[in-house]
Write a protein that holds these residues in place. Sequence first.
Motif, PDB file in Angstrom:
ATOM      1  N   PHE A 255       0.828  -1.209   0.000  1.00  0.00           N
ATOM      2  CA  PHE A 255       0.000   0.000   0.000  1.00  0.00           C
ATOM      3  C   PHE A 255       0.863   1.259   0.000  1.00  0.00           C
ATOM      4  O   PHE A 255       0.630   2.196  -0.769  1.00  0.00           O
ATOM      5  CB  PHE A 255      -0.918  -0.022   1.225  1.00  0.00           C
ATOM      6  N   MET A 256       1.896   1.273   0.852  1.00  0.00           N
ATOM      7  CA  MET A 256       2.762   2.454   0.981  1.00  0.00           C
ATOM      8  C   MET A 256       3.483   2.771  -0.327  1.00  0.00           C
ATOM      9  O   MET A 256       3.537   3.917  -0.766  1.00  0.00           O
ATOM     10  CB  MET A 256       3.768   2.199   2.103  1.00  0.00           C
ATOM     11  N   SER A 257       4.023   1.739  -0.977  1.00  0.00           N
ATOM     12  CA  SER A 257       4.790   1.974  -2.211  1.00  0.00           C
ATOM     13  C   SER A 257       3.870   2.367  -3.365  1.00  0.00           C
ATOM     14  O   SER A 257       4.227   3.213  -4.190  1.00  0.00           O
ATOM     15  CB  SER A 257       5.607   0.740  -2.571  1.00  0.00           C
ATOM     16  N   GLY A 258       2.683   1.758  -3.432  1.00  0.00           N
ATOM     17  CA  GLY A 258       1.725   2.121  -4.491  1.00  0.00           C
ATOM     18  C   GLY A 258       1.271   3.562  -4.356  1.00  0.00           C
ATOM     19  O   GLY A 258       1.154   4.294  -5.346  1.00  0.00           O
ATOM     20  N   LEU A 259       1.045   3.989  -3.112  1.00  0.00           N
ATOM     21  CA  LEU A 259       0.628   5.373  -2.860  1.00  0.00           C
ATOM     22  C   LEU A 259       1.766   6.346  -3.164  1.00  0.00           C
ATOM     23  O   LEU A 259       1.559   7.398  -3.774  1.00  0.00           O
ATOM     24  CB  LEU A 259       0.208   5.496  -1.388  1.00  0.00           C
ATOM     25  N   GLY A 260       2.997   5.971  -2.766  1.00  0.00           N
ATOM     26  CA  GLY A 260       4.159   6.837  -2.986  1.00  0.00           C
ATOM     27  C   GLY A 260       4.465   7.043  -4.456  1.00  0.00           C
ATOM     28  O   GLY A 260       4.835   8.142  -4.883  1.00  0.00           O
ATOM     29  N   ALA A 261       4.291   5.980  -5.269  1.00  0.00           N
ATOM     30  CA  ALA A 261       4.598   6.073  -6.703  1.00  0.00           C
ATOM     31  C   ALA A 261       3.675   7.044  -7.423  1.00  0.00           C
ATOM     32  O   ALA A 261       4.044   7.619  -8.443  1.00  0.00           O
ATOM     33  CB  ALA A 261       4.498   4.690  -7.343  1.00  0.00           C
ATOM     34  N   ALA A 272      10.998   1.844  -9.297  1.00  0.00           N
ATOM     35  CA  ALA A 272      11.523   1.177  -8.091  1.00  0.00           C
ATOM     36  C   ALA A 272      10.412   0.951  -7.072  1.00  0.00           C
ATOM     37  O   ALA A 272      10.311  -0.121  -6.463  1.00  0.00           O
ATOM     38  CB  ALA A 272      12.637   2.024  -7.480  1.00  0.00           C
ATOM     39  N   LEU A 273       9.558   1.970  -6.888  1.00  0.00           N
ATOM     40  CA  LEU A 273       8.426   1.823  -5.964  1.00  0.00           C
ATOM     41  C   LEU A 273       7.429   0.796  -6.487  1.00  0.00           C
ATOM     42  O   LEU A 273       6.771   0.093  -5.719  1.00  0.00           O
ATOM     43  CB  LEU A 273       7.736   3.179  -5.750  1.00  0.00           C
ATOM     44  N   SER A 274       7.339   0.697  -7.817  1.00  0.00           N
ATOM     45  CA  SER A 274       6.504  -0.338  -8.427  1.00  0.00           C
ATOM     46  C   SER A 274       7.039  -1.725  -8.080  1.00  0.00           C
ATOM     47  O   SER A 274       6.274  -2.643  -7.764  1.00  0.00           O
ATOM     48  CB  SER A 274       6.486  -0.123  -9.940  1.00  0.00           C
ATOM     49  N   THR A 275       8.370  -1.882  -8.119  1.00  0.00           N
ATOM     50  CA  THR A 275       8.999  -3.152  -7.718  1.00  0.00           C
ATOM     51  C   THR A 275       8.678  -3.480  -6.274  1.00  0.00           C
ATOM     52  O   THR A 275       8.351  -4.623  -5.938  1.00  0.00           O
ATOM     53  CB  THR A 275      10.536  -3.061  -7.875  1.00  0.00           C
ATOM     54  N   TYR A 492       4.883  13.861   2.243  1.00  0.00           N
ATOM     55  CA  TYR A 492       4.839  12.754   3.197  1.00  0.00           C
ATOM     56  C   TYR A 492       4.605  11.427   2.472  1.00  0.00           C
ATOM     57  O   TYR A 492       5.270  10.425   2.731  1.00  0.00           O
ATOM     58  CB  TYR A 492       3.727  13.009   4.213  1.00  0.00           C
ATOM     59  N   VAL A 493       3.664  11.431   1.530  1.00  0.00           N
ATOM     60  CA  VAL A 493       3.307  10.198   0.810  1.00  0.00           C
ATOM     61  C   VAL A 493       4.426   9.792  -0.141  1.00  0.00           C
ATOM     62  O   VAL A 493       4.852   8.641  -0.178  1.00  0.00           O
ATOM     63  CB  VAL A 493       1.973  10.381   0.049  1.00  0.00           C
ATOM     64  N   SER A 494       4.936  10.755  -0.948  1.00  0.00           N
ATOM     65  CA  SER A 494       5.998  10.406  -1.902  1.00  0.00           C
ATOM     66  C   SER A 494       7.313  10.105  -1.191  1.00  0.00           C
ATOM     67  O   SER A 494       8.172   9.434  -1.743  1.00  0.00           O
ATOM     68  CB  SER A 494       6.205  11.541  -2.910  1.00  0.00           C
ATOM     69  N   GLY A 495       7.470  10.594   0.034  1.00  0.00           N
ATOM     70  CA  GLY A 495       8.673  10.306   0.823  1.00  0.00           C
ATOM     71  C   GLY A 495       8.572   9.029   1.619  1.00  0.00           C
ATOM     72  O   GLY A 495       9.272   8.868   2.624  1.00  0.00           O
ATOM     73  N   MET A 496       7.683   8.111   1.188  1.00  0.00           N
ATOM     74  CA  MET A 496       7.538   6.789   1.812  1.00  0.00           C
ATOM     75  C   MET A 496       7.306   6.890   3.315  1.00  0.00           C
ATOM     76  O   MET A 496       7.916   6.174   4.112  1.00  0.00           O
ATOM     77  CB  MET A 496       8.773   5.921   1.542  1.00  0.00           C
ATOM     78  N   TRP A 497       6.377   7.799   3.698  1.00  0.00           N
ATOM     79  CA  TRP A 497       5.998   7.970   5.108  1.00  0.00           C
ATOM     80  C   TRP A 497       7.208   8.326   5.978  1.00  0.00           C
ATOM     81  O   TRP A 497       7.375   7.837   7.081  1.00  0.00           O
ATOM     82  CB  TRP A 497       5.302   6.722   5.660  1.00  0.00           C
TER      83      TRP A 497
END
Length: 570
Positions: A255-261, A272-275, A492-497
Amino acid sequence: MVNVCIRYFVFFLVVSIALFLLSTFLMIQDLVFFFEYEVLLLNSSPILMTILIDWMASLFMSFVLFISAMVIFYSKSYMDGDLHLDRFILLVVMFVLSMMLLIISPNLISILLGWDGLGLVSYCLVIYYQNVKSFNAGMITALTNRIGDVALLMSIAWMLNFGSWNYVFYLEEMKSSFYMIMITVLVILAALTKSAQIPFSSWLPAAMAAPTPVSSLVHSSTLVTAGVYLLIRFNYSMSEGMLCFLLFVSSMTMFMSGLGANFEFDLKKIIALSTLSQLGLMMMILSLGSYKLAFFHLLTHALFKALLFMCAGNVIHSLSSCQDIRFMGGLVQSLPLTCVFMNICNLSLCGIPFLSGFYSKDLVAEVLSMEYLNMFIYMIFFISLGLTVSYSFRLVYYLLVGDFNFVSLINLSEKSYVMLKGMGGLIFLVVIMGSVLSWMIFDSFYLIVLPITLKLMTLLMISSGMLIGYFMARFSLISNNLSLDHLSLSFYVSGMWHMPTLSTFGVNYYPIYLGNLYIKSLDQGWTEFFGSQNLYNQLILNSQLIQFILSNSIKLFYMLTIIFLIFVLI
């Protein structure tokens, strides 16, 4: 060095095809080969090198070698002009050999050799472009992976209780043993660091400082999948509590990586976040007990993610090393073949029928719908599925359509036929390999009967993700007028929380600040005043007084004697 590239390319390709045929043979015959080679005989105690070759190991090795062959061929053009191409190719080969050692090892000692080889060579590759950003990224990568290495070393120490390091013999039989529980917990910790699950996620986007061919290899089939592969091997020894913990961690990572991407603008970091999102998906399905399905998704993901990185590398190469997607646009006119490849990979990643990603992803979604789970896991899985489609379509919108936003005096064209051939070698497998693997790996057909709402849930999330991705990209131009709260949420979101902040600035700043405070206030402050300097001054004063007494005339001794007698008589 071009000849060396071709030589390694041909060798890896031939071995890859041979291993694929071997895995098919082992699968049909249901065989496992277990080799033991005596390295050393010490006081009648043999030191053995053990090798396990089953269908899973040979199939995974086949995929790793095929992707490595294409990456080396692609590097011949991408790294053209690099003065140290020979060093680069040898590092890539060492990287692949470390992965081979890890795959074929049923022994924790030899697994550690491959595991540490991956960590060390990945550090050398991340700092290949020698600048401050690369050095910082390399240090985060090395130190985060070191946590997993230590966990693996500790598990090797616990294995001494069994009298052998060949873990394959003890997984099911000793499952309830306290020693095996401790070993499995440590292996899970090692896998979480290597596969960048929460809270060890920050090194994965940072490792993008490496050259793009390396990113293609690392993020598809080698470094980050090593943790998943190790857990697939250890799946028999996991208890229900461990699986629940793994399920929660992997779902939050996904969830975190999908939101950040969806809020990221760096092309390589988005992929990378997709991976990271797909690694979370693999861990998630593994924690539900479907290790074959996790392995199936690992293989299909390796193909389209390697090609996606190659396409991104070609785009970055053509745009003079620019990685910001806001400067791109309308590339379909200038780089048509690259954009076709990229579109196919993106659609495969989204799970569009009937590309390779669909066969694994749709099956994962339906198996999860069939499981008896709580609403939190179910909802977070399908929301993450929608976010995957969302960032893919946002990427397509920024890159392929619209106006060209880079400098006007630039001539874009697909000049490098070598890179296109390297990508072309993978595109065929991206399209057909999902169905081929589904026939190979599963010995019987899956027939999953679900209610119509659950059956259509995947399709609903894919279509809603498309719309969200389109609207996010379409209306991102008004982001300059957003309030400070919206911007801080976006950061905050793009910075992986804030995980990179916690793992770099948070870890480094306060110890350095406290160290400075300690030096100023204690080491060179009060301790200096009351400690060594004060002691030194007192000794100097006392020695001067004694020296004054000893070097003076007899008159002083006579006076001291009289004073002493007066005190005695009184």
